[in-house]
Design a protein around this motif. Structure first.
Motif, mmCIF file in Angstrom:
data_model
loop_
_atom_site.group_PDB
_atom_site.id
_atom_site.type_symbol
_atom_site.label_atom_id
_atom_site.label_comp_id
_atom_site.label_asym_id
_atom_site.label_seq_id
_atom_site.Cartn_x
_atom_site.Cartn_y
_atom_site.Cartn_z
ATOM 1 N N LYS A 54 86.434 -5.137 -13.997
ATOM 2 C CA LYS A 54 86.001 -5.812 -12.768
ATOM 3 C C LYS A 54 85.433 -7.210 -13.048
ATOM 4 O O LYS A 54 84.992 -7.894 -12.139
ATOM 5 N N GLU A 56 86.487 -10.278 -13.795
ATOM 6 C CA GLU A 56 86.979 -11.471 -13.096
ATOM 7 C C GLU A 56 86.456 -11.515 -11.665
ATOM 8 O O GLU A 56 86.007 -12.550 -11.178
ATOM 9 N N THR A 57 86.473 -10.368 -10.999
ATOM 10 C CA THR A 57 85.983 -10.296 -9.623
ATOM 11 C C THR A 57 84.472 -10.504 -9.570
ATOM 12 O O THR A 57 83.961 -11.119 -8.635
ATOM 13 N N PHE A 58 83.748 -9.997 -10.573
ATOM 14 C CA PHE A 58 82.304 -10.240 -10.649
ATOM 15 C C PHE A 58 82.024 -11.741 -10.669
ATOM 16 O O PHE A 58 81.171 -12.229 -9.936
ATOM 17 N N TYR A 59 82.750 -12.467 -11.525
ATOM 18 C CA TYR A 59 82.529 -13.915 -11.621
ATOM 19 C C TYR A 59 82.823 -14.603 -10.292
ATOM 20 O O TYR A 59 82.087 -15.493 -9.872
ATOM 21 N N GLU A 60 83.889 -14.189 -9.618
ATOM 22 C CA GLU A 60 84.227 -14.771 -8.311
ATOM 23 C C GLU A 60 83.167 -14.426 -7.270
ATOM 24 O O GLU A 60 82.675 -15.300 -6.554
ATOM 25 N N ALA A 61 82.822 -13.152 -7.177
ATOM 26 C CA ALA A 61 81.889 -12.681 -6.150
ATOM 27 C C ALA A 61 80.497 -13.287 -6.309
ATOM 28 O O ALA A 61 79.823 -13.585 -5.321
ATOM 29 N N ASN A 84 82.356 -5.667 -1.190
ATOM 30 C CA ASN A 84 83.392 -6.094 -2.129
ATOM 31 C C ASN A 84 83.772 -4.951 -3.075
ATOM 32 O O ASN A 84 83.014 -4.603 -3.970
ATOM 33 N N GLY A 86 85.721 -4.933 -5.485
ATOM 34 C CA GLY A 86 86.043 -5.393 -6.827
ATOM 35 C C GLY A 86 84.865 -5.449 -7.774
ATOM 36 O O GLY A 86 85.020 -5.768 -8.953
ATOM 37 N N ILE A 87 83.653 -5.165 -7.254
ATOM 38 C CA ILE A 87 82.447 -5.179 -8.089
ATOM 39 C C ILE A 87 81.729 -3.840 -7.930
ATOM 40 O O ILE A 87 82.170 -2.972 -7.173
ATOM 41 N N ARG A 89 79.053 -1.976 -6.151
ATOM 42 C CA ARG A 89 78.449 -2.272 -4.845
ATOM 43 C C ARG A 89 77.099 -1.601 -4.627
ATOM 44 O O ARG A 89 76.646 -1.464 -3.511
#
Length: 188
Positions: A54, A56-61, A84, A86-87, A89
């Motif tokens: 997860k 990449e999504t952590f960095y985005e979120a 979200n 992708g992280i 929650r």
């Protein structure tokens, strides 16, 4: 000839890449130190591979783990993170990330940088453990316990000694690569 690696990383190509490239490499950038703290905090009760998948999504979120941005997140942003998939929650972990960002800002003011604070616990030195068998790797030590205690005193959340020990391994304050692992000598 295949390189010998710590056994914990052999479950997937992603884990091997993380082990070979990032784990145990000394980190001195405040934003990356904060990112790794939040990622390790989110790992509590989960496997590292879950976080890695997860990441990449952590960095985005979390806005690339920009400390100032996270410190100013409002209830609307908290809700967005809770929605979200992708992280992780977990409501408490999301709130802790925001809380801990605010405290990191205070630490930066006091110490000049988060890096100076983190590395002050070992006077800037990497602790070289002599691990011949991975069963010897402790879950915590005196440095992790002291840092955890200080972080908690400052008001940080999800920073128990076991989480902090894993964090210190990840950011290279502690070299727990097994002696047979090719990365052990590279990181000495």
């Amino acid at each position: 000839m295949d390189k010998k690696r710590c056994k914990w990383c052999l479950s997937s190509d992603k884990m091997i890449h993380y082990h070979d490239t990032y784990w145990g490499v000394p980190v001195h950038d405040d934003q990356e130190l904060f990112a790794k703290l939040i990622l390790d905090m989110n790992q509590a009760g989960l496997s590292w591979s879950t976080i890695l998948n997860k990441m990449e999504t952590f960095y985005e979120a979390y806005d690339q783990f920009n400390i100032c941005k996270i410190a100013s997140y409002d209830k609307e942003k908290e809700e967005e993170l809770r929605q979200n998939p992708g992280i992780i929650r977990n409501k408490l972990k999301i709130a802790a990330a925001i809380n801990n960002a605010q405290i990191v800002l205070d630490i930066q003011k006091e110490f000049g940088s988060f890096n100076a604070y983190i590395w002050s616990f070992t006077k800037g030195k990497v602790l070289q453990h002599k691990i011949t068998d991975e069963s010897q790797v402790p879950v915590t030590n005196g440095v992790a316990e002291a840092m955890s205690k200080d972080m908690k005193k400052r008001g940080m959340k999800f920073v128990g000694p076991t989480i902090i020990y894993a964090y210190l391994q990840a950011i290279g304050v502690i070299n727990d690569h097994a002696e047979y692992c090719f990365r052990n000598k590279e990181l000495q």
